[in-house]
Design an enzyme around this catalytic site. Sequence first.
Site, mmCIF file in Angstrom:
data_model
loop_
_atom_site.group_PDB
_atom_site.id
_atom_site.type_symbol
_atom_site.label_atom_id
_atom_site.label_comp_id
_atom_site.label_asym_id
_atom_site.label_seq_id
_atom_site.Cartn_x
_atom_site.Cartn_y
_atom_site.Cartn_z
ATOM 1 N N SER B 149 0.837 -1.195 0.000
ATOM 2 C CA SER B 149 0.000 0.000 0.000
ATOM 3 C C SER B 149 0.880 1.256 0.000
ATOM 4 O O SER B 149 1.767 1.387 -0.844
ATOM 5 C CB SER B 149 -0.919 -0.064 1.226
ATOM 6 O OG SER B 149 -1.885 0.937 1.175
ATOM 7 N N ARG B 219 -11.753 6.341 10.444
ATOM 8 C CA ARG B 219 -11.404 4.928 10.440
ATOM 9 C C ARG B 219 -12.515 4.076 9.815
ATOM 10 O O ARG B 219 -12.237 3.110 9.106
ATOM 11 C CB ARG B 219 -11.140 4.460 11.872
ATOM 12 C CG ARG B 219 -10.717 3.011 11.984
ATOM 13 C CD ARG B 219 -9.493 2.728 11.149
ATOM 14 N NE ARG B 219 -8.959 1.398 11.378
ATOM 15 C CZ ARG B 219 -7.982 0.861 10.673
ATOM 16 N NH1 ARG B 219 -7.423 1.542 9.696
ATOM 17 N NH2 ARG B 219 -7.541 -0.339 10.935
ATOM 18 N N ASP B 316 -9.034 -6.079 -4.613
ATOM 19 C CA ASP B 316 -8.594 -4.816 -4.013
ATOM 20 C C ASP B 316 -9.054 -3.678 -4.919
ATOM 21 O O ASP B 316 -8.517 -3.493 -6.003
ATOM 22 C CB ASP B 316 -7.060 -4.835 -3.883
ATOM 23 C CG ASP B 316 -6.516 -3.582 -3.206
ATOM 24 O OD1 ASP B 316 -7.277 -2.627 -2.982
ATOM 25 O OD2 ASP B 316 -5.301 -3.586 -2.892
ATOM 26 N N HIS B 349 -8.294 -4.863 -0.196
ATOM 27 C CA HIS B 349 -6.961 -4.289 0.063
ATOM 28 C C HIS B 349 -6.284 -4.956 1.262
ATOM 29 O O HIS B 349 -5.068 -5.115 1.292
ATOM 30 C CB HIS B 349 -7.108 -2.786 0.292
ATOM 31 C CG HIS B 349 -5.801 -2.062 0.374
ATOM 32 N ND1 HIS B 349 -4.828 -2.153 -0.603
ATOM 33 C CD2 HIS B 349 -5.297 -1.216 1.316
ATOM 34 C CE1 HIS B 349 -3.798 -1.401 -0.260
ATOM 35 N NE2 HIS B 349 -4.046 -0.829 0.897
ATOM 36 N N ASP B 350 -7.090 -5.332 2.252
ATOM 37 C CA ASP B 350 -6.556 -5.981 3.450
ATOM 38 C C ASP B 350 -5.777 -7.261 3.150
ATOM 39 O O ASP B 350 -5.006 -7.731 3.986
ATOM 40 C CB ASP B 350 -7.699 -6.345 4.414
ATOM 41 C CG ASP B 350 -7.835 -5.316 5.521
ATOM 42 O OD1 ASP B 350 -7.019 -4.371 5.558
ATOM 43 O OD2 ASP B 350 -8.757 -5.457 6.346
#
Lengths: 194, 375
Positions: B149, B219, B316, B349-350
């Site tokens: 990332s 968040r 992602d 993305h995680d």
Amino acid sequence: MSDHATMQAIARRVPQGARVLDLGCGDGALLDLLQRERGCSGYGIEIADANVLACVRRGVNVIQLNLDEGLAMFADNSFDVVLQIDTLQHLRNAEVMLRETARVGRSGIVAFPNFAHWPNRLSVLRGRMPVTRRLPYQWYDTPNIRVGTYKDFEVLAGKNKLRILDAFGLQDGREVRRLPNARAGTAVFHFEHD
Amino acid sequence: MSFIATPQSMHFAEALALQSGASIRDYTLAYETYGTLNADKSNAVLVCHALNASHHVAGVYEGQPKSEGWWDNMIGPGKPVDTNRFFVIGVNNLGSCFGSTGPMHTHPDTGEVYGADFPVVTVEDWVNAQARLLDCLGIEQLAAVMGGSLGGMQALSWTLQYPGRMRHAVVVASAPNLTAENIAFNEVARRAIVTDPDFHGGHFYRHGVIPKRGLRIARMIGHITYLSDDVMNEKFGRQLREGMQLKYSTQDIEFQIESYLRYQGDKFSEYFDANTYLLITRALDYFDPARQHGGSLTQALAAARARFLLVSFTTDWRFSPQRSREIVHALLENRRDVSYAEIDAPHGHDAFLLDDARYMGVVRSYFDSIAKEPT
């Protein structure tokens, strides 16, 4: 078709130090050979995770890509040689990829199982699809989405105005230059575009 | 149970010139190292962190068995990046809130807490700061620089700012710059923080408050973008938090996903600094190596000399495979050595932080081949 003699026969067609793109490079064995023995550089294209892993392990550059999405990532004439070794039979549109091969490479080498090899003809004459060392799959369970012959490819190459630099058959690792359409399990074409 | 990691820090008295024209002096970088630097100092691997991570990349802290580093599955003895062979360095970036100098520390000129006066730092500035740390550690050339990332952006930037200082770059789930949509998500998060009445223009430390509401919302939105639709549906679907009956309330938690996001937001607001969030998202927005080259990434990457491994994940959408392919394309145009794996993983993305046999396998194989090559 990763046996050593066959790979050597293909590798001999690739000039020393050439920049190579290998479409459907499998485990990267051929690129590895070309790098070590012929001072070549380049990249393999693969879709299968296990093959990508094998290439990375060998230290061969590999790019994970579905060839059916085309070669948009690559510029015209950006490679000396583009290889399509035992790849054509897995592609949805082999003609598009042949044109792409000709566009991206100054020359192309295509090898594929020749369906007109006499044992295959014999089998079809008997009324059954062949199951051989070269085409080891049952018709109902095969990764090959098409079969074609040496002669078929000559016609396709002509239709796409490709200049054949050399063409021959391969059988048991040896070049077959007399009646390759009947006598060779593998067809090999080295060509360039206009 | 992982190995014991020990945080260290290095002080830098001399000013570091920043891309903005400002500079920062008397700053500290927190870092950790794992493994042993070999005699010819050729086995160092620098790991760059993303938005909310730190120098604590792997291992656990003494007496805190649950304090695994953020990439503990990737790095350690016998792991894909094997610390029995490599000397791995994790650095907390300037402006972060995990030990390196950041907005919560004292400005040496004013004697006041920096707060909103902390200078804007860029990916390039972080790389320069990391390079200084490597100088102090006596490491001239890295075996590899790696990151996921925003960490991947730093790895990429390293290859352009210091092309001779690494042999390999491993860039995971990254991009050559942020898209408008990506900047938009960052902006929503920043507005949530800045408009929190407890933010006080970034000087909330003086008021003894924390803009927790803003941080929570920042968040929450970030978290949504790190997951995929599929994984969210699989994990939460339309499950209600309590029972089967709808409460017909507009403000109570009704669905499990709401509960999850609020929990993630609450947790984050307890440990993350609001100014750091602004700084780091801004660094993400600004990163764009092609900008100085008329938008040509190919020209920008002409400076790179490293061999590259790029990895992306099919689901992602925040740093999509297409963005990694752009980097691959630019490297191909420059005839650089590059391998690219596109991992078909469901986690969005995680995924770059999670265990996936294919992903771990590719990174392991790549580092195996690095370990074998002559230096």
